[in-house]
Design a protein around this motif. Sequence first.
Motif, PDB file in Angstrom:
ATOM      1  N   MET A   1      28.842  37.867  57.158  1.00 22.00           N
ATOM      2  CA  MET A   1      29.018  37.088  58.385  1.00 22.00           C
ATOM      3  C   MET A   1      27.904  36.053  58.537  1.00 22.00           C
ATOM      4  O   MET A   1      28.163  34.893  58.868  1.00 22.00           O
ATOM      5  CB  MET A   1      29.054  37.999  59.614  1.00 22.00           C
ATOM      6  CG  MET A   1      30.223  38.955  59.663  1.00 22.00           C
ATOM      7  SD  MET A   1      31.782  38.075  59.758  1.00 22.00           S
ATOM      8  CE  MET A   1      32.582  38.684  58.307  1.00 22.00           C
ATOM      9  N   TYR A   2      26.671  36.461  58.276  1.00 22.10           N
ATOM     10  CA  TYR A   2      25.541  35.529  58.360  1.00 22.10           C
ATOM     11  C   TYR A   2      25.650  34.441  57.301  1.00 22.10           C
ATOM     12  O   TYR A   2      25.354  33.271  57.560  1.00 22.10           O
ATOM     13  CB  TYR A   2      24.205  36.254  58.226  1.00 22.10           C
ATOM     14  CG  TYR A   2      23.802  37.016  59.450  1.00 22.10           C
ATOM     15  CD1 TYR A   2      23.720  36.398  60.695  1.00 22.10           C
ATOM     16  CD2 TYR A   2      23.494  38.369  59.384  1.00 22.10           C
ATOM     17  CE1 TYR A   2      23.355  37.093  61.830  1.00 22.10           C
ATOM     18  CE2 TYR A   2      23.120  39.079  60.518  1.00 22.10           C
ATOM     19  CZ  TYR A   2      23.052  38.433  61.733  1.00 22.10           C
ATOM     20  OH  TYR A   2      22.692  39.126  62.859  1.00 22.10           O
ATOM     21  N   LEU A   3      26.096  34.809  56.098  1.00 21.87           N
ATOM     22  CA  LEU A   3      26.249  33.829  55.029  1.00 21.87           C
ATOM     23  C   LEU A   3      27.290  32.775  55.398  1.00 21.87           C
ATOM     24  O   LEU A   3      27.085  31.572  55.181  1.00 21.87           O
ATOM     25  CB  LEU A   3      26.638  34.537  53.728  1.00 21.87           C
ATOM     26  CG  LEU A   3      26.712  33.695  52.461  1.00 21.87           C
ATOM     27  CD1 LEU A   3      25.348  33.090  52.117  1.00 21.87           C
ATOM     28  CD2 LEU A   3      27.228  34.530  51.311  1.00 21.87           C
ATOM     29  N   LEU A   4      28.389  33.217  55.987  1.00 19.85           N
ATOM     30  CA  LEU A   4      29.427  32.275  56.410  1.00 19.85           C
ATOM     31  C   LEU A   4      28.902  31.330  57.488  1.00 19.85           C
ATOM     32  O   LEU A   4      29.174  30.127  57.452  1.00 19.85           O
ATOM     33  CB  LEU A   4      30.661  33.020  56.916  1.00 19.85           C
ATOM     34  CG  LEU A   4      31.423  33.845  55.887  1.00 19.85           C
ATOM     35  CD1 LEU A   4      32.557  34.613  56.557  1.00 19.85           C
ATOM     36  CD2 LEU A   4      31.933  32.989  54.741  1.00 19.85           C
ATOM     37  N   ILE A   5      28.141  31.869  58.421  1.00 21.07           N
ATOM     38  CA  ILE A   5      27.552  31.034  59.472  1.00 21.07           C
ATOM     39  C   ILE A   5      26.571  30.034  58.867  1.00 21.07           C
ATOM     40  O   ILE A   5      26.610  28.842  59.179  1.00 21.07           O
ATOM     41  CB  ILE A   5      26.867  31.901  60.545  1.00 21.07           C
ATOM     42  CG1 ILE A   5      27.927  32.683  61.340  1.00 21.07           C
ATOM     43  CG2 ILE A   5      26.012  31.042  61.476  1.00 21.07           C
ATOM     44  CD1 ILE A   5      27.356  33.792  62.207  1.00 21.07           C
TER      45      ILE A   5
ATOM     46  N   LYS B   1      38.708  42.314  45.918  1.00 20.62           N
ATOM     47  CA  LYS B   1      38.541  41.358  47.020  1.00 20.62           C
ATOM     48  C   LYS B   1      37.075  40.967  47.171  1.00 20.62           C
ATOM     49  O   LYS B   1      36.761  39.810  47.446  1.00 20.62           O
ATOM     50  CB  LYS B   1      39.081  41.930  48.331  1.00 20.62           C
ATOM     51  CG  LYS B   1      40.557  42.241  48.284  1.00 20.62           C
ATOM     52  CD  LYS B   1      41.381  41.034  47.876  1.00 20.62           C
ATOM     53  CE  LYS B   1      42.852  41.364  47.797  1.00 20.62           C
ATOM     54  NZ  LYS B   1      43.649  40.312  47.202  1.00 20.62           N
ATOM     55  N   ILE B   2      36.174  41.917  46.974  1.00 22.24           N
ATOM     56  CA  ILE B   2      34.744  41.616  47.016  1.00 22.24           C
ATOM     57  C   ILE B   2      34.397  40.622  45.915  1.00 22.24           C
ATOM     58  O   ILE B   2      33.676  39.657  46.134  1.00 22.24           O
ATOM     59  CB  ILE B   2      33.900  42.903  46.896  1.00 22.24           C
ATOM     60  CG1 ILE B   2      34.083  43.750  48.157  1.00 22.24           C
ATOM     61  CG2 ILE B   2      32.425  42.582  46.649  1.00 22.24           C
ATOM     62  CD1 ILE B   2      33.491  45.125  48.087  1.00 22.24           C
ATOM     63  N   GLU B   3      34.964  40.834  44.729  1.00 20.61           N
ATOM     64  CA  GLU B   3      34.735  39.907  43.623  1.00 20.61           C
ATOM     65  C   GLU B   3      35.274  38.513  43.956  1.00 20.61           C
ATOM     66  O   GLU B   3      34.604  37.502  43.703  1.00 20.61           O
ATOM     67  CB  GLU B   3      35.405  40.421  42.347  1.00 20.61           C
ATOM     68  CG  GLU B   3      35.197  39.502  41.156  1.00 20.61           C
ATOM     69  CD  GLU B   3      35.884  40.001  39.892  1.00 20.61           C
ATOM     70  OE1 GLU B   3      35.643  39.366  38.847  1.00 20.61           O
ATOM     71  OE2 GLU B   3      36.648  40.982  39.943  1.00 20.61           O
ATOM     72  N   ASN B   4      36.470  38.441  44.543  1.00 24.36           N
ATOM     73  CA  ASN B   4      37.043  37.147  44.935  1.00 24.36           C
ATOM     74  C   ASN B   4      36.123  36.408  45.898  1.00 24.36           C
ATOM     75  O   ASN B   4      35.917  35.198  45.781  1.00 24.36           O
ATOM     76  CB  ASN B   4      38.411  37.334  45.590  1.00 24.36           C
ATOM     77  CG  ASN B   4      39.491  37.751  44.622  1.00 24.36           C
ATOM     78  OD1 ASN B   4      39.272  37.850  43.423  1.00 24.36           O
ATOM     79  ND2 ASN B   4      40.658  38.044  45.152  1.00 24.36           N
TER      80      ASN B   4
ATOM     81  N   LEU C   1      32.083  32.224  46.998  1.00 27.88           N
ATOM     82  CA  LEU C   1      30.823  31.863  47.655  1.00 27.88           C
ATOM     83  C   LEU C   1      29.657  31.734  46.682  1.00 27.88           C
ATOM     84  O   LEU C   1      28.530  31.455  47.103  1.00 27.88           O
ATOM     85  CB  LEU C   1      30.475  32.913  48.726  1.00 27.88           C
ATOM     86  CG  LEU C   1      31.470  33.052  49.870  1.00 27.88           C
ATOM     87  CD1 LEU C   1      31.028  34.173  50.806  1.00 27.88           C
ATOM     88  CD2 LEU C   1      31.605  31.743  50.630  1.00 27.88           C
ATOM     89  N   ASP C   2      29.916  31.956  45.392  1.00 27.78           N
ATOM     90  CA  ASP C   2      28.877  31.909  44.365  1.00 27.78           C
ATOM     91  C   ASP C   2      27.692  32.795  44.760  1.00 27.78           C
ATOM     92  O   ASP C   2      26.558  32.329  44.906  1.00 27.78           O
ATOM     93  CB  ASP C   2      28.419  30.475  44.118  1.00 27.78           C
ATOM     94  CG  ASP C   2      27.509  30.358  42.900  1.00 27.78           C
ATOM     95  OD1 ASP C   2      27.660  31.167  41.962  1.00 27.78           O
ATOM     96  OD2 ASP C   2      26.625  29.478  42.895  1.00 27.78           O
ATOM     97  N   CYS C   3      27.997  34.072  44.954  1.00 28.10           N
ATOM     98  CA  CYS C   3      26.971  35.032  45.361  1.00 28.10           C
ATOM     99  C   CYS C   3      27.232  36.380  44.697  1.00 28.10           C
ATOM    100  O   CYS C   3      28.181  36.507  43.923  1.00 28.10           O
ATOM    101  CB  CYS C   3      26.956  35.170  46.888  1.00 28.10           C
ATOM    102  SG  CYS C   3      28.452  35.900  47.577  1.00 28.10           S
ATOM    103  N   THR C   4      26.421  37.364  45.003  1.00 23.83           N
ATOM    104  CA  THR C   4      26.591  38.710  44.472  1.00 23.83           C
ATOM    105  C   THR C   4      27.009  39.654  45.602  1.00 23.83           C
ATOM    106  O   THR C   4      26.839  39.314  46.781  1.00 23.83           O
ATOM    107  CB  THR C   4      25.281  39.236  43.858  1.00 23.83           C
ATOM    108  OG1 THR C   4      24.333  39.446  44.901  1.00 23.83           O
ATOM    109  CG2 THR C   4      24.725  38.271  42.813  1.00 23.83           C
ATOM    110  N   PRO C   5      27.506  40.842  45.269  1.00 27.58           N
ATOM    111  CA  PRO C   5      27.846  41.806  46.321  1.00 27.58           C
ATOM    112  C   PRO C   5      26.667  42.133  47.239  1.00 27.58           C
ATOM    113  O   PRO C   5      26.860  42.328  48.437  1.00 27.58           O
ATOM    114  CB  PRO C   5      28.310  43.042  45.542  1.00 27.58           C
ATOM    115  CG  PRO C   5      28.876  42.480  44.280  1.00 27.58           C
ATOM    116  CD  PRO C   5      27.971  41.315  43.949  1.00 27.58           C
ATOM    117  N   ASN C   6      25.459  42.137  46.697  1.00 32.04           N
ATOM    118  CA  ASN C   6      24.274  42.396  47.535  1.00 32.04           C
ATOM    119  C   ASN C   6      24.080  41.330  48.603  1.00 32.04           C
ATOM    120  O   ASN C   6      23.447  41.577  49.622  1.00 32.04           O
ATOM    121  CB  ASN C   6      23.012  42.490  46.686  1.00 32.04           C
ATOM    122  CG  ASN C   6      22.882  43.815  45.994  1.00 32.04           C
ATOM    123  OD1 ASN C   6      23.496  44.806  46.384  1.00 32.04           O
ATOM    124  ND2 ASN C   6      22.100  43.836  44.935  1.00 32.04           N
TER     125      ASN C   6
END
Length: 73
Positions: free
Chosen positions: A9-13, A46-49, A54-59
């Motif tokens: 959520m913070y990343l999207l913001i 879905k996490i991978e998608n 977002l060019d990020c990792t699950p962490n």
Amino acid sequence: MSVSYTRLMYLLIDRNITNAQLMREANISANIIAKIKNGRYISLEKIENICVALDCTPNDILEFVTGEENNNG
């Protein structure tokens, strides 16, 4: 132990990305967005998608929290 998607959520913001944009770019449904908002399980696919979109990792988008942490915040 449960999953918290607060980081997502913070990343999207921070990136000014709407839920609709995330749905389009990550090829996920509104149902997945609802599960994320409610801290419910979503598949690793879905996490991978989301991570690819977002060019990020699950962490960067999720963390596991204990019941105690979940109740306090």
